[in-house]
Design a protein around this motif. Structure first.
Motif, PDB file in Angstrom:
ATOM      1  N   SER A 100      41.784  32.563  25.972  1.00 26.66           N
ATOM      2  CA  SER A 100      42.231  33.926  26.252  1.00 26.66           C
ATOM      3  C   SER A 100      43.636  33.873  26.815  1.00 26.66           C
ATOM      4  CB  SER A 100      41.337  34.601  27.281  1.00 26.66           C
ATOM      5  OG  SER A 100      39.997  34.560  26.910  1.00 26.66           O
ATOM      6  N   PHE A 132      46.336  36.485  28.916  1.00 26.01           N
ATOM      7  CA  PHE A 132      46.530  37.754  29.614  1.00 26.01           C
ATOM      8  C   PHE A 132      48.008  37.923  29.924  1.00 26.01           C
ATOM      9  CE2 PHE A 132      42.207  36.452  30.461  1.00 26.01           C
ATOM     10  CZ  PHE A 132      41.495  37.628  30.267  1.00 26.01           C
ATOM     11  N   ASP A 138      44.862  46.096  39.229  1.00 25.74           N
ATOM     12  CA  ASP A 138      43.480  45.638  39.134  1.00 25.74           C
ATOM     13  C   ASP A 138      43.438  44.401  38.238  1.00 25.74           C
ATOM     14  OD1 ASP A 138      40.759  45.355  39.123  1.00 25.74           O
ATOM     15  OD2 ASP A 138      40.414  46.975  37.683  1.00 25.74           O
ATOM     16  N   HIS A 139      43.299  43.248  38.861  1.00 20.58           N
ATOM     17  CA  HIS A 139      43.231  41.993  38.113  1.00 20.58           C
ATOM     18  C   HIS A 139      41.795  41.512  37.949  1.00 20.58           C
ATOM     19  CE1 HIS A 139      47.524  41.625  38.090  1.00 20.58           C
ATOM     20  NE2 HIS A 139      47.618  41.540  39.401  1.00 20.58           N
ATOM     21  N   SER A 140      40.825  42.414  38.109  1.00 19.24           N
ATOM     22  CA  SER A 140      39.424  41.991  38.079  1.00 19.24           C
ATOM     23  C   SER A 140      39.019  41.428  36.714  1.00 19.24           C
ATOM     24  CB  SER A 140      38.506  43.146  38.466  1.00 19.24           C
ATOM     25  OG  SER A 140      38.683  44.245  37.593  1.00 19.24           O
ATOM     26  N   ALA A 141      39.587  41.934  35.628  1.00 16.90           N
ATOM     27  CA  ALA A 141      39.246  41.403  34.299  1.00 16.90           C
ATOM     28  C   ALA A 141      39.712  39.957  34.157  1.00 16.90           C
ATOM     29  CB  ALA A 141      39.867  42.266  33.207  1.00 16.90           C
ATOM     30  N   HIS A 180      37.463  37.790  36.400  1.00 14.56           N
ATOM     31  CA  HIS A 180      36.163  37.605  35.737  1.00 14.56           C
ATOM     32  C   HIS A 180      36.281  36.578  34.608  1.00 14.56           C
ATOM     33  CE1 HIS A 180      32.189  38.483  34.218  1.00 14.56           C
ATOM     34  NE2 HIS A 180      32.708  38.736  33.025  1.00 14.56           N
ATOM     35  N   ALA A 181      37.357  36.648  33.836  1.00 12.11           N
ATOM     36  CA  ALA A 181      37.552  35.690  32.735  1.00 12.11           C
ATOM     37  C   ALA A 181      37.707  34.270  33.274  1.00 12.11           C
ATOM     38  CB  ALA A 181      38.765  36.084  31.904  1.00 12.11           C
TER      39      ALA A 181
END
Length: 164
Positions: free
Chosen positions: A3, A5, A138-141, A144-145
């Protein structure tokens, strides 16, 4: 598991860089055409801002393509607009910890087996992005990754070094 980002600023700069370069090309063409049509060599001075626009646009595009956080089977690595690329291999990682509030670029802390905490400052958001204006990005994604990829790596290794 692979992935990549990127921040909102990087996505915008992928468009801005080539646009500035296009303006530079247009300025260079205009300078040459005006010099040939009007016979005035003074228009060639427009080649200076044209070259600056080409270089500036290329730099913005280069930085936008470079700044990212990449997760793969070996671990994760990140780089900002400038500066050295950093990485953490899954073998080094004990666990991912949430960031402290206030730093717009801080995605997480990588807590390593040797006891060090590596700040993962990967995704810069400009101060004008709505999520920043409302209290921070919001860096939650991304978090989570990172956690999911680490858990997958641990599962593939038979659960060694289970995170606490």
């Amino acid at each position: 598991m692979d992935s990549t980002f990127r921040s909102a600023g990087s996505h915008v700069n992928v468009v801005v860089g080539p646009a500035v370069m296009l303006i530079g090309v247009g300025t260079a063409i205009t300078a040459v055409v005006l010099t040939l049509v009007l016979g005035e060599a003074g228009f060639l001075a427009l080649l200076i801002p044209a070259v600056l626009a080409l270089g500036g646009g290329a730099f913005v595009l280069w930085g936008a393509r470079r700044s990212r956080l990449r997760i793969d089977a070996a671990g994760f690595r990140w780089a900002g607009f400038v500066g050295a690329e950093q990485s953490v291999r899954w073998e080094q990682l004990q666990r991912i910890a949430p960031p402290t509030p206030g730093d717009r670029r801080l995605v997480a802390f990588a807590l390593l087996h040797d006891g060090t905490a590596v700040p993962v400052r990967a995704l810069w958001e400009p101060a004008t992005v709505p999520s920043v204006l409302s209290g921070g990005p919001d860096h939650s994604a991304v978090q989570h990754a990172l956690v999911t990829a680490h858990q997958q790596w641990l599962a593939a290794r038979g659960g060694e070094h289970t995170p606490r």
